[in-house]
Design a protein around this motif. Sequence first.
Motif, short mmCIF file in Angstrom:
data_model
loop_
_atom_site.label_atom_id
_atom_site.label_comp_id
_atom_site.label_asym_id
_atom_site.label_seq_id
_atom_site.Cartn_x
_atom_site.Cartn_y
_atom_site.Cartn_z
N ASP A 54 54.47 27.70 25.23
CA ASP A 54 53.94 28.78 24.42
C ASP A 54 52.77 29.44 25.14
OD1 ASP A 54 53.41 30.51 22.32
OD2 ASP A 54 52.04 29.09 21.39
N MET A 55 52.86 30.72 25.31
CA MET A 55 51.77 31.49 25.89
C MET A 55 51.50 32.64 24.93
SD MET A 55 52.57 31.66 29.95
CE MET A 55 51.96 33.31 29.90
N SER A 56 50.77 32.35 23.88
CA SER A 56 50.54 33.34 22.84
C SER A 56 49.74 34.53 23.33
CB SER A 56 49.82 32.69 21.66
OG SER A 56 50.62 31.66 21.16
N SER A 57 48.80 34.27 24.21
CA SER A 57 48.01 35.40 24.70
C SER A 57 47.75 35.22 26.18
CB SER A 57 46.69 35.50 23.95
OG SER A 57 45.89 34.39 24.25
N LEU A 58 47.67 36.33 26.85
CA LEU A 58 47.37 36.30 28.28
C LEU A 58 46.53 37.52 28.59
CD1 LEU A 58 47.83 35.11 31.10
CD2 LEU A 58 49.82 36.59 31.28
N ASP A 59 45.37 37.28 29.13
CA ASP A 59 44.49 38.38 29.51
C ASP A 59 44.20 38.23 30.99
OD1 ASP A 59 42.75 40.44 29.72
OD2 ASP A 59 41.13 39.47 28.61
N CYS A 60 45.00 38.89 31.81
CA CYS A 60 44.87 38.75 33.26
C CYS A 60 43.79 39.64 33.85
CB CYS A 60 46.19 39.05 33.94
SG CYS A 60 47.45 37.85 33.58
N GLY A 61 43.54 40.77 33.22
CA GLY A 61 42.60 41.70 33.83
C GLY A 61 43.19 42.26 35.11
N ALA A 62 42.35 42.75 35.97
CA ALA A 62 42.81 43.30 37.24
C ALA A 62 43.04 42.17 38.23
CB ALA A 62 41.77 44.26 37.79
N VAL B 235 44.93 32.08 36.44
CA VAL B 235 45.64 33.35 36.19
C VAL B 235 46.99 33.33 36.89
CG1 VAL B 235 45.59 35.84 36.63
CG2 VAL B 235 43.55 34.68 35.79
N LEU B 236 47.02 32.82 38.11
CA LEU B 236 48.28 32.74 38.85
C LEU B 236 49.27 31.82 38.14
CD1 LEU B 236 46.70 32.47 42.40
CD2 LEU B 236 47.79 34.49 41.40
N LEU B 237 48.78 30.72 37.59
CA LEU B 237 49.62 29.81 36.81
C LEU B 237 50.20 30.54 35.61
CD1 LEU B 237 50.73 26.96 36.10
CD2 LEU B 237 48.57 26.60 34.87
N GLN B 238 49.39 31.30 34.90
CA GLN B 238 49.86 32.02 33.72
C GLN B 238 50.91 33.08 34.10
OE1 GLN B 238 49.18 31.18 30.49
NE2 GLN B 238 48.30 29.43 31.59
N LEU B 239 50.74 33.73 35.24
CA LEU B 239 51.75 34.68 35.70
C LEU B 239 53.07 33.97 35.98
CD1 LEU B 239 49.53 36.92 37.96
CD2 LEU B 239 50.80 37.66 35.94
N GLY B 240 52.99 32.79 36.58
CA GLY B 240 54.20 32.01 36.80
C GLY B 240 54.88 31.65 35.49
N MET B 241 54.09 31.26 34.50
CA MET B 241 54.65 30.92 33.19
C MET B 241 55.31 32.13 32.55
SD MET B 241 54.38 27.75 32.78
CE MET B 241 55.03 27.83 31.11
N VAL C 170 62.45 33.62 40.83
CA VAL C 170 61.83 33.91 42.13
C VAL C 170 60.36 34.28 41.92
CG1 VAL C 170 61.83 35.47 44.12
CG2 VAL C 170 64.00 34.51 43.27
N GLU C 171 60.09 35.18 40.98
CA GLU C 171 58.71 35.57 40.69
C GLU C 171 57.91 34.38 40.17
OE1 GLU C 171 56.67 38.55 40.89
OE2 GLU C 171 58.17 38.78 42.44
N ALA C 172 58.52 33.59 39.29
CA ALA C 172 57.82 32.42 38.74
C ALA C 172 57.44 31.46 39.86
CB ALA C 172 58.70 31.71 37.71
N HIS C 173 58.36 31.19 40.76
CA HIS C 173 58.10 30.28 41.89
C HIS C 173 56.97 30.84 42.75
CE1 HIS C 173 58.73 28.07 45.64
NE2 HIS C 173 59.44 27.20 44.96
N LYS C 174 57.01 32.15 42.99
CA LYS C 174 55.96 32.79 43.80
C LYS C 174 54.59 32.53 43.18
CE LYS C 174 54.72 37.16 43.33
NZ LYS C 174 54.77 38.64 43.35
N TRP C 175 54.44 32.82 41.89
CA TRP C 175 53.15 32.66 41.24
C TRP C 175 52.74 31.20 41.16
CZ3 TRP C 175 50.57 36.72 41.77
CH2 TRP C 175 51.12 37.99 41.58
#
Length: 88
Positions: free
Chosen positions: A5-13, A22-28, A41-46
């Motif tokens: 569960d990733m209810s919220s994600l605030d990555c910013g710039a 942040v990179l972990l959350q992008l992978g998720m 592929v994108e998940a593995h990259k992040w």
Amino acid sequence: MARYDMSSLDCGALGAAASGAVLLQLGMMHAIGRAVPVNRVEAHKWFNLAAREGVAEAARLRKELALEMTAEEIAEAQRAARRWLGLN
């Protein structure tokens, strides 16, 4: 792959100095399809980039995800990570 569960994600710039968290959350996001289509592929990259920053959970998830990927997909993810780092 397990669903998280990733209810919220605030990555910013994002930039080259993005934190491992942040990179972990992008992978998720890409692994479970949160706000983006599922893309291994994108998940593995992040996950790879987060693991490079010392995030143990990212290394574990990358390994788990790789079991579901072809060698070509993994190689593509690794190339994408190098490009993001500016190494290619």
